[in-house]
Scaffold this active site. Structure first.
Site, mmCIF file in Angstrom:
data_model
loop_
_atom_site.group_PDB
_atom_site.id
_atom_site.type_symbol
_atom_site.label_atom_id
_atom_site.label_comp_id
_atom_site.label_asym_id
_atom_site.label_seq_id
_atom_site.Cartn_x
_atom_site.Cartn_y
_atom_site.Cartn_z
ATOM 1 N N LYS A 1 0.806 -1.231 0.000
ATOM 2 C CA LYS A 1 0.000 0.000 0.000
ATOM 3 C C LYS A 1 0.844 1.290 0.000
ATOM 4 C CE LYS A 1 -2.305 -1.945 3.457
ATOM 5 N NZ LYS A 1 -3.189 -2.196 4.586
ATOM 6 N N ASP B 1 -5.836 -5.464 10.763
ATOM 7 C CA ASP B 1 -7.202 -4.917 10.761
ATOM 8 C C ASP B 1 -8.279 -5.990 10.595
ATOM 9 O OD1 ASP B 1 -6.358 -5.387 8.184
ATOM 10 O OD2 ASP B 1 -6.731 -3.359 7.446
HETATM 11 MG MG MG Z 1 -8.223 0.429 7.885
#
Ligand code: MG
Ligand code: ADP
Length: 513
Positions: free
Chosen positions: A195, A230
């Site tokens: 990312k 997450d």
């Molecule tokens: Mg997140």
């Protein structure tokens, strides 16, 4: 008519013919160019097609790859990472806990107060900040000093308003959403960045240790006692609210999933895990790959231009970081065919200039003349006023790209359900008798979090529609997709609470064969 008059008339006629033929020529060229642009769209549609039969192939491939990743380390592109999380929150957790959520565009600091009864999260306070771009490619010390100092400010602010007993030790759950090889439920080694983060000195380091040291450098009394990603946080919050929650999926800047697996199905560490029962497995599904995925030249180019080619192939087709850029690439290709976009705008050449929220806004523009599409194209890509037929074309492109993304995500989810026998096709019940299988099909909840899913209505609708198509009308009602707002952060605090209450129980660590 005299000679001069005749000449003049002939001259005028010739000129008129020339003008007419130039105009006709231009119209013909326009028409041909338009046909070429439409062909670009048609090829895109064909390349991105996701009929249910193909989605079912993706479902099967996902289940097969999951199994392969559980058999041996490196057995699949799916890493199927152990998390050492055996106990998901039950709802009885009590007290005040902190969490830190780092994993993409923003980082969040949370303070969660738990009242000891399921659903009784008394309150949570959030501080949300963007990660400054330069820290994404700097050193780990710079990144963690920045985070720890924000954490310290937040703690001081919060504890000024509400009482904090000095004798109480602050416990922190750390959500770190990058591939980590866990060494226990509170420690782990960074495998690689994704990312857009590239901080080389940190790859191979213990993530909790980096944070703990930065916290100590700031003189803050706080212990990192849970390290999760997450997906695990979202699963934890889902399970806290509803114990039928068996899997969690993130669809935000990136995409990933985790689920509850039987420890005896985790063959790569058979006999080595000291705790029986289930364990949460972090799939790192962004790296999933299968020849059944519909891939276009735009995906191939995007991948080649990325800092991590041949990596995160599923993520590059699905997540918010990339969708806008796929659309930009298609528009660029179209603008090379049709001058109606004006001279090929140099802005259009800039990678990631068309962010996914802007793409979503164009896709969901419901003004009759697609005014918002024109405005975004003008303001972001510096296109002059775009005619309406071209605006419609751009909306179609957004639709094709988003529909494919959402349907592939749905296939991925059903792949997980298939692996654990919750898709109604086998395992729990025989797929041969659909009516009977439905009666035996257990209620199954999948927790979802992430800005792409929660903010992009059409994406959500396409995903839900595809789930029903793949599962069939009989089974689909038993599978519930639930949004867990801030799950990644609140879940870390819940697991920090669970860890604090289980701190005396044995902690397993394994050597993976
Ligand atoms: Mg997140
Ligand atoms: P993160 O994944 O960084 O933790 P979020 O879950 O909030 O953060 O997801 C943010 C991502 O969601 C953005 O990068 C963007 O791609 C996508 N997103 C946010 N808002 C929208 C929107 N309105 N429409 C489409 N996508 C959006």
């Amino acid at each position: 008519m005299g000679k001069v008059g005749v000449k003049l008339a002939v001259g005028c006629a010739v000129a008129a013919c020339v003008v007419a033929s130039v105009m006709v020529g231009r119209r013909v060229r326009r028409k041909r160019a338009w046909r070429r642009v439409v062909k670009v769209l048609e090829e895109l549609e064909e390349g991105c097609a996701t009929p249910v039969a193909r989605l079912r192939q993706v479902v099967d491939a996902m289940a097969v790859e999951m199994h392969a990743g559980l058999v041996s380390e490196g057995g699949s592109k799916l890493k199927m990472l152990l998390t050492f999380v055996h106990n998901l929150p039950s709802g009885s957790e009590e007290g005040t806990y902190y969490s830190l959520d780092l994993g993409g565009t923003n980082f969040r600091i949370l303070r969660v107060q738990l009242g000891g009864q399921r659903s009784a999260i008394i309150g949570h306070d959030v501080d949300r900040q963007p990660i400054p771009q330069h820290l994404m490619t700097g050193t780990s010390e710079e990144l963690f000093d920045f985070i720890a100092s924000s954490l310290k400010d937040f703690v001081e602010r919060e504890e000024n308003v509400s009482e904090h007993s000095q004798s109480e030790r602050r416990e922190l759950g750390f959500t770190f959403s990058f591939p980590v090889k866990q060494t226990s439920s509170s420690s782990g080694i960074l495998i690689k960045w994704t990312k857009g983060f590239v901080i080389e000195d940190m790859v191979g380091s213990d993530v909790s240790e980096c944070l703990q040291q930065a916290i100590s450098r700031k003189g803050l009394d706080m212990r990192v006692n849970a390290l999760i990603n997450d997906t695990v946080g979202t699963l934890a919050l889902g399970h806290y609210h509803d114990e039928d929650t068996v899997a969690a999926v993130i669809i935000g800047t990136g995409t990933n999933a985790c689920y509850l697996e039987r420890a005896d199905a985790i063959i790569k560490c058979q006999g080595l895990l000291t705790t029986p029962g289930d364990m949460v497995v972090n799939m790192e599904w962004g790296n999933f790959w299968s020849s059944h995925l519909p891939r276009t030249s735009y995906d191939i180019d995007l991948d080649a231009d990325s800092p991590n080619p041949n990596d995160q192939g599923f993520e590059k087709m699905i997540s918010g970081m990339y969708l806008g850029d796929i659309v930009r690439r298609v528009i660029l290709r179209m603008s090379e065919e049709l001058d109606v976009f004006g001279p090929v705008s140099s802005k259009l050449q800039v990678p990631f200039i068309l962010r996914t929220p802007l793409m979503a806004a164009m896709h969901e523009d419901d003004t009759p003349d697609l005014r918002e599409v024109a405005q975004i194209l003008r303001e972001t890509l510096e296109f002059p006023d775009i005619p309406q037929n071209v605006r419609k074309l751009v909306v179609r492109v957004c639709d094709v790209v988003t529909r494919r993304a959402a349907r592939l995500a749905a296939a991925g989810i059903v792949g997980i359900l298939k692996k654990i026998g919750r898709d109604g096709s086998g395992g729990i019940a025989s797929g041969k008798n659909e009516g009977a299988s439905q009666s035996k099909m257990r209620r199954t909840v999948v927790a979802v979090e992430g800005g792409l899913y929660t903010n992009y209505t059409l994406f959500r609708e396409y995903l839900n529609e595809a789930m029903t198509q793949i599962l069939g009308e009989e089974i689909a009602p038993s599978v519930i997709v639930k949004v867990m707002e801030d799950g990644s952060g609140i879940g870390a605090a819940l697991l920090a609470a669970a860890a604090a209450s289980h701190s005396t129980s044995s902690v397993d660590t394994v050597q993976i064969l």
